[in-house]
Design a protein around this motif. Structure first.
Motif, short mmCIF file in Angstrom:
data_model
loop_
_atom_site.label_atom_id
_atom_site.label_comp_id
_atom_site.label_asym_id
_atom_site.label_seq_id
_atom_site.Cartn_x
_atom_site.Cartn_y
_atom_site.Cartn_z
N MET A 92 0.75 -1.09 0.03
CA MET A 92 0.08 -0.07 0.13
C MET A 92 0.82 1.29 0.01
N SER A 93 1.88 1.58 0.85
CA SER A 93 2.68 2.56 0.92
C SER A 93 3.45 2.75 -0.09
N CYS A 94 3.99 1.79 -0.88
CA CYS A 94 4.75 1.78 -2.00
C CYS A 94 4.16 1.97 -3.45
N TRP A 95 2.97 1.91 -3.42
CA TRP A 95 2.11 2.19 -4.70
C TRP A 95 2.37 3.43 -5.41
N GLY A 96 2.83 3.42 -6.65
CA GLY A 96 3.09 4.72 -7.37
C GLY A 96 4.26 5.41 -6.69
N ARG A 97 5.33 4.73 -6.14
CA ARG A 97 6.34 5.39 -5.58
C ARG A 97 7.75 5.00 -6.42
N THR A 98 8.68 5.68 -6.60
CA THR A 98 9.90 5.39 -7.43
C THR A 98 10.84 4.49 -6.44
N PRO A 99 11.85 3.72 -6.88
CA PRO A 99 12.54 3.01 -6.05
C PRO A 99 13.32 3.64 -5.05
N ARG A 100 13.75 5.06 -5.17
CA ARG A 100 14.48 5.75 -4.26
C ARG A 100 13.42 6.22 -3.16
N GLN A 101 12.10 6.38 -3.44
CA GLN A 101 11.31 6.76 -2.53
C GLN A 101 10.88 5.53 -1.66
#
Length: 403
Positions: A92-101
């Protein structure tokens, strides 16, 4: 797998603000409450379920508190609930995030509280009254190696044995980073879960230690089920997703045979597979219910604080708790007042660590990791001028001749 990817579902109760993860639904505060329950189960197991360390209480919990110990001896299953929730929350928290984020979010979540806990627990282990005869003092290299959170693969004694689960979490983050790098989509995440499940089952019966190291056969079904439950939460339930959760449970119940054998060491008698399986079924059921919206109306704000304290409680409770219990018992305090007072002390210490150490350190680390200078360049930096490169060997040779 459906021919078209289902759109993210929405709810009348949710905010319709759009973000990289699609429509934002209500915060699942119920998951924060579940995390606290899982942490308290582990606390109960170590303090009142383990019979191997009679020096902590001046006797075994089985004799001192038999009614409680009958239940708390299964408290280690809180770890399985943790892993279920972790799979859900990470996806949930990583959906739409870049690898760095993704990398930044994991670092600032894991390390600040962990480093403080290492310091506090290390001081207790080395300088407080020994709570267990098997517990040896930590050397400086042990302490420094534990700061990496890689003490298990390094073969170093852990500051607190409860930290073994962090190595499991780190491996989950590592393999999930593959999907994050590709970009999270319904198809990719579901394919990832299927491939991981197959590898985990195959690895269990193979002699490939490297494969087993990464796929984590014993715990993979919980992470996988948690990830799939997030797909249910985001896209809605269908028979493929529900079947994947059910299949994960079927694999998990078999893996409990090995889990029970592992924790028999501390309890010092056989554990019931039936009891473990019933709890596992309940854990799957309650997280699935949250994914399907059963707890969307549970919006008690105090649950967010409870969820924030879960990690410090987990990190601080065992060795520090053992030392406090032994000290209280040496003063002649009864069993139940000791339990209440030590639990209150650990909760207070956890709040202090969260409020005055974890939060400011996390904010500082996030600013540092988000700094532009830490971003990997998309192309190689420019090469220094040819003249500078041509002069360097001559300068080095001249310096060598003058020595």
């Amino acid at each position: 797998m459906p021919k078209s990817i289902p759109p993210p579902r929405s709810s009348g109760a949710e905010s319709q603000r759009q973000g990289p993860a699609g429509p934002r639904r209500p915060r699942l505060r119920a998951l924060d409450g579940m995390r606290l329950v899982a942490a308290l189960m582990v606390v109960a197991f170590h303090w009142t379920g383990v019979n191997r360390y009679p020096t902590v209480w001046g006797g075994t919990p089985e004799k001192l508190m038999p009614g409680l110990q009958r239940f708390s001896q299964y408290g280690f299953l809180g770890v399985q609930l943790f892993f279920l929730i972790s799979g859900f929350v990470i996806c949930m928290s990583c959906w739409g995030r870049t690898p760095r984020q993704y990398f930044t979010s994991r670092v600032v979540r894991l390390f600040p509280a962990y480093w403080v806990a290492i310091l506090l627990t290390g001081l207790v282990v080395n300088y407080a009254a020994t709570t267990r005869p098997q517990r040896s003092h930590l050397s400086m290299t042990d302490f420094l190696s534990n700061m990496t959170m890689l003490q298990q693969p390094l073969g170093v004694s852990e500051v607190d044995p409860v930290y073994w689960t962090l190595w499991v979490e780190l491996r989950f983050y590592l393999i999930f980073a593959v999907v994050v790098a590709l970009g999270l989509t319904y198809r990719r995440v579901l394919s990832f879960c299927g491939i991981w499940m197959i590898l985990s089952v195959v690895a269990r019966g193979s002699d490939n230690k490297l494969l087993e190291l990464f796929v984590m056969s014993e715990y993979a079904p919980y992470f996988i089920a948690g990830v799939v439950m997030y797909l249910i939460y985001r896209f809605g339930a269908n028979w493929l997703l529900l079947g994947s959760v059910g299949f994960s449970f079927l694999v998990a119940q078999h893996q409990l045979l090995g889990t029970g054998a592992s924790f028999k060491y501390g309890v010092m008698h056989p554990l019931s597979w039936e009891v473990m399986t019933l709890f596992c079924l309940a854990a799957f059921g309650v997280v699935l219910a949250a994914a399907m919206g059963a707890f969307d109306r549970v919006q008690w704000k105090w649950l967010t604080t409870a969820g924030a304290l879960t990690y410090p409680v987990y990190l601080l409770h065992q060795e520090i708790g053992f030392a406090l219990i032994r000290w209280a018992r040496d003063q002649g305090v009864g069993v139940w007042p000791t339990l209440g007072a030590v639990l209150a002390a650990v909760l207070l210490l956890s709040w202090i660590v969260h409020r005055y150490a974890e939060r400011p350190l996390s904010a500082l680390m996030r600013r540092m990791l988000d700094a532009p200078g830490l971003a990997l360049p998309k192309s190689d930096p420019p090469v220094r001028s040819r003249a500078a490169l041509d002069e360097r060997p001559a300068v080095l040779a001249e310096g060598a001749a003058t020595r």
